[in-house]
Design a protein around this motif. Structure first.
Motif, mmCIF file in Angstrom:
data_model
loop_
_atom_site.group_PDB
_atom_site.id
_atom_site.type_symbol
_atom_site.label_atom_id
_atom_site.label_comp_id
_atom_site.label_asym_id
_atom_site.label_seq_id
_atom_site.Cartn_x
_atom_site.Cartn_y
_atom_site.Cartn_z
ATOM 1 N N LEU A 9 -13.300 -5.038 8.186
ATOM 2 C CA LEU A 9 -12.592 -4.416 7.069
ATOM 3 C C LEU A 9 -13.383 -4.692 5.800
ATOM 4 O O LEU A 9 -13.703 -5.847 5.516
ATOM 5 C CB LEU A 9 -11.204 -5.022 6.897
ATOM 6 N N VAL A 10 -13.667 -3.657 5.012
ATOM 7 C CA VAL A 10 -14.402 -3.847 3.761
ATOM 8 C C VAL A 10 -13.602 -3.171 2.649
ATOM 9 O O VAL A 10 -13.559 -1.946 2.557
ATOM 10 C CB VAL A 10 -15.823 -3.246 3.838
ATOM 11 N N ASP A 11 -12.944 -4.001 1.828
ATOM 12 C CA ASP A 11 -12.116 -3.485 0.740
ATOM 13 C C ASP A 11 -11.961 -4.587 -0.304
ATOM 14 O O ASP A 11 -11.790 -5.744 0.056
ATOM 15 C CB ASP A 11 -10.746 -3.056 1.275
ATOM 16 N N ASP A 12 -11.989 -4.222 -1.573
ATOM 17 C CA ASP A 12 -11.888 -5.219 -2.640
ATOM 18 C C ASP A 12 -10.448 -5.573 -2.989
ATOM 19 O O ASP A 12 -10.215 -6.522 -3.733
ATOM 20 C CB ASP A 12 -12.611 -4.732 -3.899
ATOM 21 N N ASP A 13 -9.478 -4.852 -2.435
ATOM 22 C CA ASP A 13 -8.081 -5.115 -2.765
ATOM 23 C C ASP A 13 -7.472 -6.096 -1.763
ATOM 24 O O ASP A 13 -7.344 -5.770 -0.579
ATOM 25 C CB ASP A 13 -7.289 -3.802 -2.761
ATOM 26 N N PRO A 14 -7.106 -7.313 -2.219
ATOM 27 C CA PRO A 14 -6.558 -8.320 -1.299
ATOM 28 C C PRO A 14 -5.284 -7.867 -0.590
ATOM 29 O O PRO A 14 -5.077 -8.188 0.582
ATOM 30 C CB PRO A 14 -6.283 -9.538 -2.184
ATOM 31 N N THR A 15 -4.448 -7.102 -1.274
ATOM 32 C CA THR A 15 -3.212 -6.623 -0.654
ATOM 33 C C THR A 15 -3.528 -5.646 0.473
ATOM 34 O O THR A 15 -2.953 -5.734 1.568
ATOM 35 C CB THR A 15 -2.296 -5.953 -1.702
ATOM 36 N N THR A 16 -4.455 -4.731 0.229
ATOM 37 C CA THR A 16 -4.865 -3.784 1.275
ATOM 38 C C THR A 16 -5.443 -4.525 2.463
ATOM 39 O O THR A 16 -5.104 -4.229 3.616
ATOM 40 C CB THR A 16 -5.891 -2.777 0.711
ATOM 41 N N ASN A 17 -6.311 -5.499 2.208
ATOM 42 C CA ASN A 17 -6.892 -6.277 3.305
ATOM 43 C C ASN A 17 -5.812 -7.014 4.088
ATOM 44 O O ASN A 17 -5.830 -7.028 5.316
ATOM 45 C CB ASN A 17 -7.932 -7.267 2.787
ATOM 46 N N PHE A 18 -4.868 -7.632 3.382
ATOM 47 C CA PHE A 18 -3.785 -8.360 4.046
ATOM 48 C C PHE A 18 -2.974 -7.424 4.934
ATOM 49 O O PHE A 18 -2.711 -7.724 6.107
ATOM 50 C CB PHE A 18 -2.883 -9.032 3.000
ATOM 51 N N LEU A 33 -11.554 -9.857 14.024
ATOM 52 C CA LEU A 33 -11.301 -9.093 12.821
ATOM 53 C C LEU A 33 -11.942 -9.851 11.664
ATOM 54 O O LEU A 33 -11.584 -10.996 11.399
ATOM 55 C CB LEU A 33 -9.787 -8.960 12.614
ATOM 56 N N ARG A 34 -12.912 -9.208 11.011
ATOM 57 C CA ARG A 34 -13.588 -9.832 9.877
ATOM 58 C C ARG A 34 -13.281 -9.033 8.627
ATOM 59 O O ARG A 34 -13.069 -7.824 8.695
ATOM 60 C CB ARG A 34 -15.098 -9.889 10.119
ATOM 61 N N VAL A 35 -13.292 -9.708 7.475
ATOM 62 C CA VAL A 35 -12.939 -9.066 6.207
ATOM 63 C C VAL A 35 -14.001 -9.384 5.169
ATOM 64 O O VAL A 35 -14.422 -10.532 5.032
ATOM 65 C CB VAL A 35 -11.559 -9.555 5.705
ATOM 66 N N ALA A 36 -14.402 -8.354 4.436
ATOM 67 C CA ALA A 36 -15.336 -8.508 3.317
ATOM 68 C C ALA A 36 -14.724 -7.829 2.100
ATOM 69 O O ALA A 36 -14.045 -6.808 2.227
ATOM 70 C CB ALA A 36 -16.683 -7.875 3.663
ATOM 71 N N GLU A 37 -14.981 -8.405 0.913
ATOM 72 C CA GLU A 37 -14.393 -7.871 -0.317
ATOM 73 C C GLU A 37 -15.258 -6.818 -1.002
ATOM 74 O O GLU A 37 -14.826 -6.206 -1.970
ATOM 75 C CB GLU A 37 -14.102 -9.011 -1.287
ATOM 76 N N ASP A 118 -7.367 8.968 4.810
ATOM 77 C CA ASP A 118 -6.613 8.617 3.604
ATOM 78 C C ASP A 118 -5.898 7.289 3.789
ATOM 79 O O ASP A 118 -5.360 7.011 4.862
ATOM 80 C CB ASP A 118 -5.555 9.685 3.300
ATOM 81 N N LYS A 119 -5.888 6.482 2.713
ATOM 82 C CA LYS A 119 -5.076 5.272 2.701
ATOM 83 C C LYS A 119 -3.629 5.680 2.508
ATOM 84 O O LYS A 119 -3.373 6.722 1.912
ATOM 85 C CB LYS A 119 -5.496 4.355 1.542
ATOM 86 N N PRO A 120 -2.694 4.910 2.980
ATOM 87 C CA PRO A 120 -2.847 3.618 3.642
ATOM 88 C C PRO A 120 -3.121 3.795 5.135
ATOM 89 O O PRO A 120 -2.789 4.817 5.737
ATOM 90 C CB PRO A 120 -1.482 2.951 3.421
#
Length: 141
Positions: A9-18, A33-37, A118-120
């Motif tokens: 997952l690559v997204d700068d929004d912590p809420t979206t990542n969560f 599952l890995r996450v990058a900001e 499209d998000k979400p």
């Protein structure tokens, strides 16, 4: 439902990542599952050694935001495209976004983007991605 080795997952929004992590873990669609900001963090994660040894193989799926600080999604894709093919092989790149400028869409047509969603992110969208890009088609079924 297909099960993946790993998702990035690559997204700068912590809420979206969560929320995306919560959804994907609840669906149990991947072993890792890995996450990058941002794109720079994602490139670093892709180059890190796995806990048990060599560099992690390419993730099966990258869910990528476009508008991020430090390195945006398009810059990430340009840099990722320069990695050796063995580091990118078999990876499906899905851009997750709330809106896309025509300029961004034109740039992405020249980059290794599989599709834009499209998000979400929702369970239905995850199922659609997995069914379209990861389901093994068995003859006769």
């Amino acid at each position: 439902m297909p099960h993946l080795s790993s998702i990035l997952l690559v997204d700068d929004d912590p809420t979206t990542n969560f929320l995306n992590q919560l959804l994907l873990r609840r669906m149990a669609v991947a072993d890792e599952l890995r996450v990058a900001e941002n794109g720079a963090d994602a490139l670093r994660l892709l180059g890190q050694p796995a806990p048990a040894g060599p560099v992690n193989p390419a993730p099966a799926l990258i869910l990528l935001d476009v508008n991020m600080p430090v390195m945006n999604g398009i810059e990430f894709l340009q840099a990722w495209q320069q990695l050796p093919a063995t580091r990118r092989q078999g990876t499906v790149v899905v851009v997750l976004t709330t809106s896309l400028h025509e300029r961004d869409m034109q740039q992405m047509q020249r980059l290794p983007v599989t599709t834009v969603v499209d998000k979400p992110l929702t369970e239905a969208k995850v199922h659609a991605i997995l069914d379209q890009y990861f389901r093994q088609h068995v003859p006769g079924i």
